[in-house]
Motif scaffolding. Structure first.
Motif, mmCIF file in Angstrom:
data_model
loop_
_atom_site.group_PDB
_atom_site.id
_atom_site.type_symbol
_atom_site.label_atom_id
_atom_site.label_comp_id
_atom_site.label_asym_id
_atom_site.label_seq_id
_atom_site.Cartn_x
_atom_site.Cartn_y
_atom_site.Cartn_z
ATOM 1 N N GLY A 1 -1.802 -5.111 0.948
ATOM 2 C CA GLY A 1 -3.258 -5.021 0.963
ATOM 3 C C GLY A 1 -3.824 -5.488 -0.358
ATOM 4 O O GLY A 1 -3.125 -5.529 -1.375
ATOM 5 N N PHE A 2 -5.097 -5.861 -0.365
ATOM 6 C CA PHE A 2 -5.776 -6.224 -1.608
ATOM 7 C C PHE A 2 -6.320 -4.956 -2.255
ATOM 8 O O PHE A 2 -6.845 -4.074 -1.573
ATOM 9 C CB PHE A 2 -6.913 -7.206 -1.336
ATOM 10 N N ALA A 3 -6.197 -4.867 -3.574
ATOM 11 C CA ALA A 3 -6.581 -3.659 -4.298
ATOM 12 C C ALA A 3 -7.880 -3.874 -5.061
ATOM 13 O O ALA A 3 -8.089 -4.934 -5.668
ATOM 14 C CB ALA A 3 -5.472 -3.245 -5.264
ATOM 15 N N PHE A 4 -8.752 -2.846 -5.047
ATOM 16 C CA PHE A 4 -10.030 -2.880 -5.748
ATOM 17 C C PHE A 4 -10.255 -1.531 -6.433
ATOM 18 O O PHE A 4 -9.565 -0.555 -6.138
ATOM 19 C CB PHE A 4 -11.172 -3.158 -4.770
ATOM 20 N N ILE B 1 0.851 -1.190 0.000
ATOM 21 C CA ILE B 1 0.000 0.000 0.000
ATOM 22 C C ILE B 1 0.890 1.245 0.000
ATOM 23 O O ILE B 1 1.743 1.414 0.880
ATOM 24 C CB ILE B 1 -0.900 0.012 1.246
ATOM 25 N N THR B 2 0.723 2.097 -1.001
ATOM 26 C CA THR B 2 1.458 3.362 -1.054
ATOM 27 C C THR B 2 0.490 4.492 -1.368
ATOM 28 O O THR B 2 -0.595 4.266 -1.910
ATOM 29 C CB THR B 2 2.560 3.339 -2.134
ATOM 30 N N LEU C 1 -16.693 -3.802 -1.824
ATOM 31 C CA LEU C 1 -16.004 -4.940 -1.230
ATOM 32 C C LEU C 1 -14.892 -4.521 -0.269
ATOM 33 O O LEU C 1 -14.523 -5.280 0.622
ATOM 34 C CB LEU C 1 -15.410 -5.826 -2.331
ATOM 35 N N VAL C 2 -14.360 -3.320 -0.446
ATOM 36 C CA VAL C 2 -13.206 -2.894 0.350
ATOM 37 C C VAL C 2 -13.513 -2.873 1.848
ATOM 38 O O VAL C 2 -12.796 -3.493 2.640
ATOM 39 C CB VAL C 2 -12.678 -1.528 -0.134
ATOM 40 N N PRO C 3 -14.563 -2.165 2.309
ATOM 41 C CA PRO C 3 -14.821 -2.171 3.758
ATOM 42 C C PRO C 3 -15.213 -3.541 4.287
ATOM 43 O O PRO C 3 -14.870 -3.897 5.415
ATOM 44 C CB PRO C 3 -15.969 -1.158 3.915
ATOM 45 N N ASP C 4 -15.914 -4.324 3.469
ATOM 46 C CA ASP C 4 -16.348 -5.642 3.939
ATOM 47 C C ASP C 4 -15.160 -6.589 4.110
ATOM 48 O O ASP C 4 -15.049 -7.299 5.113
ATOM 49 C CB ASP C 4 -17.357 -6.240 2.964
ATOM 50 N N ILE C 5 -14.264 -6.624 3.114
ATOM 51 C CA ILE C 5 -13.100 -7.498 3.214
ATOM 52 C C ILE C 5 -12.147 -6.992 4.297
ATOM 53 O O ILE C 5 -11.530 -7.791 5.022
ATOM 54 C CB ILE C 5 -12.395 -7.609 1.850
ATOM 55 N N SER C 6 -12.034 -5.679 4.450
ATOM 56 C CA SER C 6 -11.205 -5.132 5.527
ATOM 57 C C SER C 6 -11.720 -5.591 6.882
ATOM 58 O O SER C 6 -10.945 -5.931 7.780
ATOM 59 C CB SER C 6 -11.202 -3.594 5.462
ATOM 60 N N ASP D 1 -8.450 1.505 -4.467
ATOM 61 C CA ASP D 1 -8.714 1.467 -3.027
ATOM 62 C C ASP D 1 -8.129 0.185 -2.458
ATOM 63 O O ASP D 1 -8.344 -0.904 -3.015
ATOM 64 C CB ASP D 1 -10.215 1.507 -2.743
ATOM 65 N N PHE D 2 -7.385 0.303 -1.365
ATOM 66 C CA PHE D 2 -6.788 -0.853 -0.703
ATOM 67 C C PHE D 2 -7.612 -1.248 0.516
ATOM 68 O O PHE D 2 -8.213 -0.399 1.181
ATOM 69 C CB PHE D 2 -5.363 -0.548 -0.242
ATOM 70 N N THR D 3 -7.606 -2.536 0.816
ATOM 71 C CA THR D 3 -8.121 -2.998 2.089
ATOM 72 C C THR D 3 -7.111 -2.636 3.175
ATOM 73 O O THR D 3 -6.010 -2.139 2.881
ATOM 74 C CB THR D 3 -8.329 -4.514 2.082
#
Length: 604
Positions: free
Chosen positions: A525-528, A356-357, A534-539, A365-367
């Motif tokens: 982090g996973f990127a979307f 994540i940078t 999905l970002v807040p849910d997977i986070s 958006d990153f988780t």
């Protein structure tokens, strides 16, 4: 209703306005946009006629099937009459939940309905007819009371010319009517009538489930109690069975099960970009199924992603798509290009060792991170080979003692150290191993992850003086470089992100040790795509995996974690460079924030 949602932490994710003059095509376009948002619960707060059109078209575009929920407010439900609706509209209402003012049954209400039907046989009664009747009755009562009071005072009442009761110049008689109106209280056709702060008290709403050409009450909503199964018959009356979810609701599509909060569009499979790593396969590795030719992804990053996706309350179909650049090694620019493919909508997400940078966050958006944050420095560990006289190692022929005072000081210092070593049998790692001394020298050789952005981080690290940086592409090369050391063309230490350092230590064991930690990077982090739901849910699921210890289990699975040479995650954050000297009792900064396990004795 919105306040009730917020109290239950239910967020309205999107609002759309549809004009009552909208054409059929415009309504269909808006519904398709809502379908693309991948939400399942919709609330309609529009006029009755427009609501009927919306529901009909929603059914046509497939938004009234199983897995969806539709709620209509009283603006629609107060006028709902299945007898007057055609077959297509009735079918579109199947499974809808509606809110409507609750009118308690009474003999007076039945009598009013009979009289209404006799007077106007082609128009059915509705809630507004009943509310208007009670309002007129209340005004008439207030006027009657005002006239009686004026008559008792011997004054002629005059209540026929003005209806502006808020005007300061209104006559005394009008003010008297207003005062009486505020005090009027009676049980009307719509229930208890009285005014509070010049407004009618909010009436209960009944929650209805439309089934066929009928409707079934499934609960109530009141301003005081919110959603409830029963209405209080008396003030402060408590029912023995509080609500715990509605029962018996038939949802759109005939389903008896409540819809999940969100579902991906049917038939849409997420394309997950995966980097093809070389030298760090424990994080991500790609294989091809020989029979189906499908891409099979394995590794620590993949397992974390699968665990988070599986824990979601809804189903997310996905497939892994390998990403590689022909005839070019993976480097930071390659990863930037991979993440940019999300921005170009060629991928729906990226799973891998993606750091994540701030720059990358401009496009995706990153988780939250699922690995440790920061950079670690690893070097050979000579501590296990030291003998009792190991503290003599810093003193070699290069140290010339030019005065008697310095010689006396060193001799006293040697005796003190010998006594402490003998009495406490401590390793006293604070006396600085050979490699720790080398880290403070000018122009030392430091290895790093080839193609990684950490090269710039190392250069900007003020603890190193003009380091000579050497790139390596695998953990095997890390080990070879450290064994040889600077004299044989290798390096004194390797500096890389903590996930890679942990993998190296787990694979090559006790000859090496993490000697420095800098919290200067943000982890993987996973990127979307920007704004992906999905970002807040997977986070959230990553947080649960960490709290439940599942992330640690996955680390042990892939890295074979050995606590004898790899620090605990909880300890990394405490790897500070300040310790207290046993002699002068002063805090001193020790060589590049080295983690120290024992008390210190300074040389100053």
């Amino acid at each position: 209703m919105i306040d009730s949602f917020q109290e239950k932490k239910i967020r309205i994710s999107h609002k759309t306005a549809i004009s009552s003059l909208a054409t059929d095509d415009q309504i269909i376009d808006e519904l398709r946009k809502l379908s693309d948002l991948q939400e399942t619960v919709f609330i309609i707060h529009v006029s009755h006629d427009l609501a009927l059109r919306i529901l009909v078209f929603a059914k046509r575009v497939g938004l009234m099937t199983q897995g969806y929920a539709w709620i209509v407010t009283d603006k629609t439900m107060n006028f709902f009459d299945p007898v007057e609706l055609n077959e297509e509209v009735i079918e579109s209402f199947e499974g809808v939940l509606g809110l409507r003012y609750f009118i308690p049954s009474s003999n007076e209400l039945h009598s009013f309905s009979r009289r209404w039907k006799k007077e106007t046989p082609f128009i059915n009664t509705n809630i507004f007819n009943i509310l208007a009747y009670d309002a007129i009755f209340a005004v008439a009562t207030a006027v009657e009371r005002a006239e009686i009071k004026r008559s008792k005072d011997g004054k002629k009442a005059d209540v026929s010319t003005s209806t502006d009761f808020t005007n300061t110049r209104v006559s005394e008689s009008r003010m008297l009517v207003l005062k009486e109106l505020l005090n009027v209280r009676f049980k009307g056709l719509s229930g208890e009538f009285h005014l509070v702060n010049r407004k009618s008290v909010a009436k209960p709403l009944e929650i209805l489930n439309v089934i066929g050409k009928g409707e079934k009450r499934v609960g109530f909503w009141t301003e005081d109690d919110g959603i409830t199964m029963y209405l209080k018959s008396k003030p402060n009356h408590q029912h023995p069975y509080p609500i715990n979810g509605f029962k018996g609701i038939i949802w759109p599509g005939g389903s008896m099960f409540p819809p999940r909060r969100r579902i991906l569009q049917t038939g849409k499979t997420l394309r997950i970009g995966v980097p093809m790593l070389v030298g760090f396969e424990e994080f991500v590795t790609i294989e091809q199924d020989p029979q189906t030719n499908a891409t099979i992804a394995k590794g620590f990053c993949v397992d974390v992603f699968k665990a988070a996706i599986k824990a979601l309350s809804y189903e997310v179909p996905y497939e892994f798509v390998p990403f590689s650049v022909v005839n070019k090694p993976l480097n930071s620019e390659t990863y930037n290009q991979l993440l940019y493919e999300i921005y170009l909508q060629n991928y729906d997400a990226v799973v891998g060792d993606t750091t994540i940078t701030a720059k990358r966050s401009l496009y995706v958006d990153f988780t939250i991170p699922y690995t440790d944050l920061g950079l670690g420095t690893v070097a050979r560990d000579y501590q296990n080979h030291r003998k009792i006289w190991w503290f003599m190692e810093p003193l070699d022929t290069r140290v010339t003692l030019s005065s008697n005072l310095s010689r006396i000081l060193v001799i006293v210092w040697l005796f003190i150290v010998l006594i402490i070593v003998t009495c406490y049998n401590a390793a006293l790692s604070s006396m600085l191993t050979v490699q720790q001394i080398q880290l403070t020298q000018k122009g030392i050789d430091i290895g790093y992850h080839a193609g990684s952005f950490v090269e710039g981080v190392i250069v900007n690290n003020s603890n190193f003086k003009d380091p000579s940086l050497k790139p390596y592409t695998s953990i095997a090369e890390y080990a070879k470089a450290l064994v040889g050391g600077s004299k044989e063309g290798g390096v004194v230490a390797i500096m890389d992100e903590l996930p890679y350092i942990k993998l190296f230590l787990a694979k090559y064991g006790s000859p090496y040790r993490l000697i420095s930690y800098e919290p200067t990077t943000n982890g993987f982090g996973f990127a979307f795509p920007k704004g992906s739901p999905l970002v807040p849910d997977i986070s959230r699921e990553i947080s649960k995996l960490r709290e439940q210890g599942e992330l640690l289990k996955l680390e042990k699975k892939w890295f074979k974690k050995d606590l004898s040479f790899l620090p605990e995650d909880s300890q990394i954050s405490r790897a500070l460079g300040l310790s207290v000297c046993l002699i002068c009792d002063k805090k001193r900064l020790w060589l590049n924030h080295v983690k120290l396990d024992h008390p210190l004795i300074c040389l100053l």
